[in-house]
Design a protein around this motif. Structure first.
Motif, PDB file in Angstrom:
ATOM      1  N   ARG A   1      -6.623  -3.204   8.376  1.00  0.00           N
ATOM      2  CA  ARG A   1      -5.412  -3.207   9.219  1.00  0.00           C
ATOM      3  C   ARG A   1      -4.174  -2.807   8.392  1.00  0.00           C
ATOM      4  NH1 ARG A   1      -6.869  -7.561  11.687  1.00  0.00           N
ATOM      5  NH2 ARG A   1      -5.962  -8.957  10.157  1.00  0.00           N
ATOM      6  N   ALA A   2      -4.035  -3.361   7.200  1.00  0.00           N
ATOM      7  CA  ALA A   2      -2.896  -3.022   6.339  1.00  0.00           C
ATOM      8  C   ALA A   2      -2.927  -1.548   5.950  1.00  0.00           C
ATOM      9  CB  ALA A   2      -2.887  -3.902   5.093  1.00  0.00           C
ATOM     10  N   TYR A   3      -4.104  -1.040   5.610  1.00  0.00           N
ATOM     11  CA  TYR A   3      -4.221   0.372   5.221  1.00  0.00           C
ATOM     12  C   TYR A   3      -3.916   1.286   6.402  1.00  0.00           C
ATOM     13  CZ  TYR A   3      -6.733  -1.687   1.235  1.00  0.00           C
ATOM     14  OH  TYR A   3      -7.103  -2.436   0.152  1.00  0.00           O
ATOM     15  N   GLN A   4      -4.377   0.927   7.586  1.00  0.00           N
ATOM     16  CA  GLN A   4      -4.064   1.732   8.776  1.00  0.00           C
ATOM     17  C   GLN A   4      -2.554   1.758   9.025  1.00  0.00           C
ATOM     18  OE1 GLN A   4      -6.792  -0.258  11.481  1.00  0.00           O
ATOM     19  NE2 GLN A   4      -8.193   1.502  11.441  1.00  0.00           N
ATOM     20  N   GLN A   5      -1.906   0.609   8.881  1.00  0.00           N
ATOM     21  CA  GLN A   5      -0.451   0.548   9.078  1.00  0.00           C
ATOM     22  C   GLN A   5       0.292   1.367   8.024  1.00  0.00           C
ATOM     23  OE1 GLN A   5       0.560  -3.617   9.292  1.00  0.00           O
ATOM     24  NE2 GLN A   5      -0.612  -3.908  11.167  1.00  0.00           N
ATOM     25  N   ALA A   6      -0.330   1.576   6.858  1.00  0.00           N
ATOM     26  CA  ALA A   6       0.280   2.368   5.793  1.00  0.00           C
ATOM     27  C   ALA A   6      -0.034   3.857   5.920  1.00  0.00           C
ATOM     28  CB  ALA A   6      -0.181   1.851   4.429  1.00  0.00           C
ATOM     29  N   GLY A   7      -0.829   4.246   6.935  1.00  0.00           N
ATOM     30  CA  GLY A   7      -1.080   5.670   7.163  1.00  0.00           C
ATOM     31  C   GLY A   7      -2.479   6.155   6.842  1.00  0.00           C
ATOM     32  N   PHE A   8      -3.419   5.258   6.609  1.00  0.00           N
ATOM     33  CA  PHE A   8      -4.798   5.644   6.331  1.00  0.00           C
ATOM     34  C   PHE A   8      -5.623   5.595   7.610  1.00  0.00           C
ATOM     35  CE2 PHE A   8      -3.349   4.487   2.169  1.00  0.00           C
ATOM     36  CZ  PHE A   8      -4.111   5.222   1.275  1.00  0.00           C
TER      37      PHE A   8
ATOM     38  N   THR B   1       0.836  -1.204   0.000  1.00  0.00           N
ATOM     39  CA  THR B   1       0.000   0.000   0.000  1.00  0.00           C
ATOM     40  C   THR B   1       0.871   1.253   0.000  1.00  0.00           C
ATOM     41  OG1 THR B   1      -1.719  -1.210   1.188  1.00  0.00           O
ATOM     42  CG2 THR B   1      -1.873   1.190   1.209  1.00  0.00           C
ATOM     43  N   GLY B   2       1.944   1.257   0.790  1.00  0.00           N
ATOM     44  CA  GLY B   2       2.846   2.409   0.831  1.00  0.00           C
ATOM     45  C   GLY B   2       3.474   2.715  -0.513  1.00  0.00           C
ATOM     46  N   LEU B   3       3.851   1.683  -1.252  1.00  0.00           N
ATOM     47  CA  LEU B   3       4.419   1.889  -2.585  1.00  0.00           C
ATOM     48  C   LEU B   3       3.390   2.546  -3.499  1.00  0.00           C
ATOM     49  CD1 LEU B   3       6.724   1.291  -4.691  1.00  0.00           C
ATOM     50  CD2 LEU B   3       5.452  -0.806  -5.202  1.00  0.00           C
ATOM     51  N   ILE B   4       2.153   2.097  -3.416  1.00  0.00           N
ATOM     52  CA  ILE B   4       1.087   2.650  -4.252  1.00  0.00           C
ATOM     53  C   ILE B   4       0.787   4.094  -3.858  1.00  0.00           C
ATOM     54  CG2 ILE B   4      -1.371   2.379  -4.823  1.00  0.00           C
ATOM     55  CD1 ILE B   4      -0.771  -0.730  -4.595  1.00  0.00           C
ATOM     56  N   VAL B   5       0.817   4.390  -2.567  1.00  0.00           N
ATOM     57  CA  VAL B   5       0.639   5.772  -2.107  1.00  0.00           C
ATOM     58  C   VAL B   5       1.753   6.651  -2.668  1.00  0.00           C
ATOM     59  CG1 VAL B   5       0.792   7.280  -0.074  1.00  0.00           C
ATOM     60  CG2 VAL B   5      -0.695   5.264  -0.031  1.00  0.00           C
ATOM     61  N   SER B   6       2.992   6.178  -2.622  1.00  0.00           N
ATOM     62  CA  SER B   6       4.126   6.950  -3.164  1.00  0.00           C
ATOM     63  C   SER B   6       3.920   7.267  -4.635  1.00  0.00           C
ATOM     64  CB  SER B   6       5.443   6.189  -2.982  1.00  0.00           C
ATOM     65  OG  SER B   6       5.742   6.060  -1.618  1.00  0.00           O
ATOM     66  N   GLU B   7       3.422   6.300  -5.379  1.00  0.00           N
ATOM     67  CA  GLU B   7       3.161   6.523  -6.808  1.00  0.00           C
ATOM     68  C   GLU B   7       2.026   7.521  -7.001  1.00  0.00           C
ATOM     69  OE1 GLU B   7       3.394   6.103 -11.051  1.00  0.00           O
ATOM     70  OE2 GLU B   7       4.807   5.876  -9.405  1.00  0.00           O
ATOM     71  N   ALA B   8       0.985   7.431  -6.184  1.00  0.00           N
ATOM     72  CA  ALA B   8      -0.127   8.390  -6.271  1.00  0.00           C
ATOM     73  C   ALA B   8       0.370   9.804  -5.987  1.00  0.00           C
ATOM     74  CB  ALA B   8      -1.238   8.002  -5.303  1.00  0.00           C
ATOM     75  N   LEU B   9       1.243   9.941  -4.990  1.00  0.00           N
ATOM     76  CA  LEU B   9       1.804  11.263  -4.670  1.00  0.00           C
ATOM     77  C   LEU B   9       2.690  11.776  -5.798  1.00  0.00           C
ATOM     78  CD1 LEU B   9       2.664  10.687  -0.900  1.00  0.00           C
ATOM     79  CD2 LEU B   9       0.918  12.244  -1.831  1.00  0.00           C
ATOM     80  N   ARG B  10       3.424  10.876  -6.446  1.00  0.00           N
ATOM     81  CA  ARG B  10       4.265  11.274  -7.578  1.00  0.00           C
ATOM     82  C   ARG B  10       3.394  11.759  -8.734  1.00  0.00           C
ATOM     83  NH1 ARG B  10       5.826   9.972 -12.339  1.00  0.00           N
ATOM     84  NH2 ARG B  10       4.610   8.052 -12.477  1.00  0.00           N
ATOM     85  N   ARG B  11       2.294  11.064  -8.980  1.00  0.00           N
ATOM     86  CA  ARG B  11       1.412  11.403 -10.104  1.00  0.00           C
ATOM     87  C   ARG B  11       0.635  12.701  -9.873  1.00  0.00           C
ATOM     88  NH1 ARG B  11      -1.239   6.213 -12.948  1.00  0.00           N
ATOM     89  NH2 ARG B  11       0.609   4.885 -13.024  1.00  0.00           N
TER      90      ARG B  11
END
Length: 173
Positions: free
Chosen positions: A139-146, A110-120
């Motif tokens: 749980r995974a999304y919460q751990q990634a900052g959501f 999820t963090g990698l995908i967030v980084s790409e969204a921020l880049r775009r």
């Protein structure tokens, strides 16, 4: 291999994930994924059906503009992402290959995908929708900052279902 060793293996793989254009070969593979119940609601129609109907990544324009493949260091498909533009928001859609679920990869994926969204679209807020019963993904999304910001019912392929909207907060990561 014990579950701890398996989890360690997949966590190590997490650091080698990269984003690539979603090619037809990836789309064909994703359509062949089969999630076990209750996650089977995330199974895609056949690739032939998606192409025929021109839906989601079956539409070549949509596939090129909104979808990406997530590959590991051996260039194997491990997941996909959708970056859906809404005014001022990038709404994420994502899927991890079924055999990799519950292996500890979710937050890094999820963090990698967030980084790409921020880049775009660095100016956009980032959010996603998740079925309220899917505690594994939440749980995974919460751990990634959501964090959950709203809960509502919406139409799904299986009828109306309760969903959470989760918004990414960079300070939470």
């Amino acid at each position: 291999m014990t579950s701890n060793q398996s989890s360690t293996y997949y966590n190590r793989e997490a650091f080698d994930m990269t984003i690539h254009p979603l090619e037809v070969v990836h789309a064909l593979e994703i359509c062949g994924w089969s999630y076990e119940a209750p996650y089977d609601c995330y199974n895609w129609p056949s690739w032939e059906q998606m192409k025929k109907d021109g839906i989601e990544f079956g539409d070549p324009v949509l596939r090129a503009s909104q979808y990406a493949a997530v590959l590991n260091n051996r260039l194997e498909l491990i997941g996909f992402a959708q970056f859906f533009p809404i005014t001022g928001v990038t709404r994420l859609g994502l899927g991890l290959r079924p055999d990799l679920c519950s292996r500890g990869l979710g937050p890094a994926f999820t963090g990698l995908i967030v980084s790409e969204a921020l880049r775009r679209a660095p100016q956009n807020e980032i959010d996603l929708e998740v079925l309220a019963w899917n505690t594994r993904a939440i749980r995974a999304y919460q751990q990634a900052g959501f964090r959950i910001t709203d809960t509502y019912s919406r139409s799904t392929a299986a009828g109306f279902a309760e969903c959470h909207c989760m918004v990414y907060e960079s300070s939470a990561s």
